[in-house]
Design a protein around this motif. Structure first.
Motif, PDB file in Angstrom:
ATOM      1  N   UNK A  29      38.348 -26.110  38.265  1.00 34.37           N
ATOM      2  CA  UNK A  29      37.811 -25.495  39.483  1.00 34.37           C
ATOM      3  C   UNK A  29      38.600 -25.848  40.741  1.00 34.37           C
ATOM      4  N   UNK A  30      39.186 -27.020  40.784  1.00 36.03           N
ATOM      5  CA  UNK A  30      39.956 -27.424  41.968  1.00 36.03           C
ATOM      6  C   UNK A  30      41.177 -26.536  42.186  1.00 36.03           C
ATOM      7  N   UNK A  64      30.640 -23.054  36.254  1.00 36.59           N
ATOM      8  CA  UNK A  64      31.682 -22.723  35.292  1.00 36.59           C
ATOM      9  C   UNK A  64      31.235 -23.038  33.868  1.00 36.59           C
ATOM     10  N   UNK A  65      31.683 -22.207  32.933  1.00 36.54           N
ATOM     11  CA  UNK A  65      31.476 -22.472  31.515  1.00 36.54           C
ATOM     12  C   UNK A  65      32.205 -23.765  31.172  1.00 36.54           C
ATOM     13  N   UNK A  71      39.228 -19.995  25.036  1.00 37.35           N
ATOM     14  CA  UNK A  71      39.816 -19.280  26.161  1.00 37.35           C
ATOM     15  C   UNK A  71      38.781 -18.657  27.084  1.00 37.35           C
ATOM     16  N   UNK A  72      37.539 -19.086  26.983  1.00 35.69           N
ATOM     17  CA  UNK A  72      36.470 -18.534  27.812  1.00 35.69           C
ATOM     18  C   UNK A  72      36.420 -19.272  29.143  1.00 35.69           C
ATOM     19  N   UNK A  86      27.273 -12.828  36.947  1.00 32.31           N
ATOM     20  CA  UNK A  86      28.016 -13.397  35.825  1.00 32.31           C
ATOM     21  C   UNK A  86      29.390 -12.736  35.770  1.00 32.31           C
ATOM     22  N   UNK A  87      30.439 -13.554  35.674  1.00 29.44           N
ATOM     23  CA  UNK A  87      31.816 -13.066  35.682  1.00 29.44           C
ATOM     24  C   UNK A  87      32.532 -13.480  34.400  1.00 29.44           C
ATOM     25  N   UNK A  88      32.620 -12.577  33.413  1.00 32.30           N
ATOM     26  CA  UNK A  88      33.343 -12.891  32.186  1.00 32.30           C
ATOM     27  C   UNK A  88      34.859 -12.908  32.438  1.00 32.30           C
ATOM     28  N   UNK A  89      35.513 -13.959  31.986  1.00 29.94           N
ATOM     29  CA  UNK A  89      36.960 -14.121  32.167  1.00 29.94           C
ATOM     30  C   UNK A  89      37.506 -14.770  30.906  1.00 29.94           C
ATOM     31  N   UNK A  90      38.577 -14.203  30.359  1.00 28.19           N
ATOM     32  CA  UNK A  90      39.141 -14.693  29.105  1.00 28.19           C
ATOM     33  C   UNK A  90      40.649 -14.887  29.210  1.00 28.19           C
TER      34      UNK A  90
END
Length: 136
Positions: A29-30, A64-65, A71-72, A86-90
Motif C-alpha cells: 500500500x505504501x 486491501x486483500x 496475483x489478487x 469493491x475494486x477487483x485487480x489482478x
C-alpha cells in the motif's frame, strides 16, 4: 456486466516484468501513491487502516486483500458517504512479463461521463505502474 447486472469494463496493461515483481510492488500500500493517483497522491496507516486524504473523492479508507500467491490485488474503497466500492485487480503472469487487469464497475446512478472519467484514471494509473516497473 458483472454477475449483479452492473456494467463493468476490464482495463489492462502488459508489463515487461515478472508477475512476482509486479505483485510485490503493487501489493505494498505504501507504493500506491507512486502509481495509483486515482486513489490519491498519499496514503498512510491510521489506527490500523489505510487512509488516502487527498483522493479525487475526498478522504477514503482503503482495505486491501491480504497478500496471496494468486496475483489478487483487490481493494475496497470506503467513500466519504460511507459507500464501499469493491475494486477487483489482478496480476496475471504471461511468460517473462505479465498483464495487470482492473475490473472497473459502474456505480449505481453514475453518469456516462463519470464512468468514462474513472476509466481514464484507471488507464493512466496502470500506465504509470508500467512505466515505473519497466524503468526500474
Amino acid at each position: 456486466m458483472d454477475s449483479t447486472g452492473t456494467p463493468s469494463r476490464h482495463i489492462g496493461v502488459r508489463i515487461d516484468r515478472t508477475a512476482d515483481d509486479v505483485y510485490a510492488f503493487a501489493s505494498d500500500p505504501a507504493n500506491m501513491p507512486a502509481w495509483a493517483h486515482g486513489l490519491g497522491r498519499s496514503i498512510r496507516k491510521i489506527d490500523g487502516r489505510w487512509v488516502a486524504e487527498d483522493s479525487p473523492l475526498g478522504r477514503v479508507v482503503v482495505t486491501f486483500t491480504p497478500r496471496n500467491d494468486l496475483g489478487v490485488l483487490d481493494h475496497d474503497v470506503t467513500l466519504p458517504s460511507g459507500e464501499t466500492v469493491h475494486n477487483p485487480l489482478r496480476v496475471i503472469g504471461d511468460g517473462t512479463g505479465c498483464e495487470v487487469v482492473f475490473a472497473l464497475r459502474r456505480r449505481p446512478g453514475q453518469s456516462d461521463a463519470d464512468f468514462e472519467r474513472d476509466a481514464a484514471m484507471v488507464t493512466a494509473d496502470l500506465s504509470r505502474l508500467r512505466q515505473l516497473l519497466e524503468s526500474a
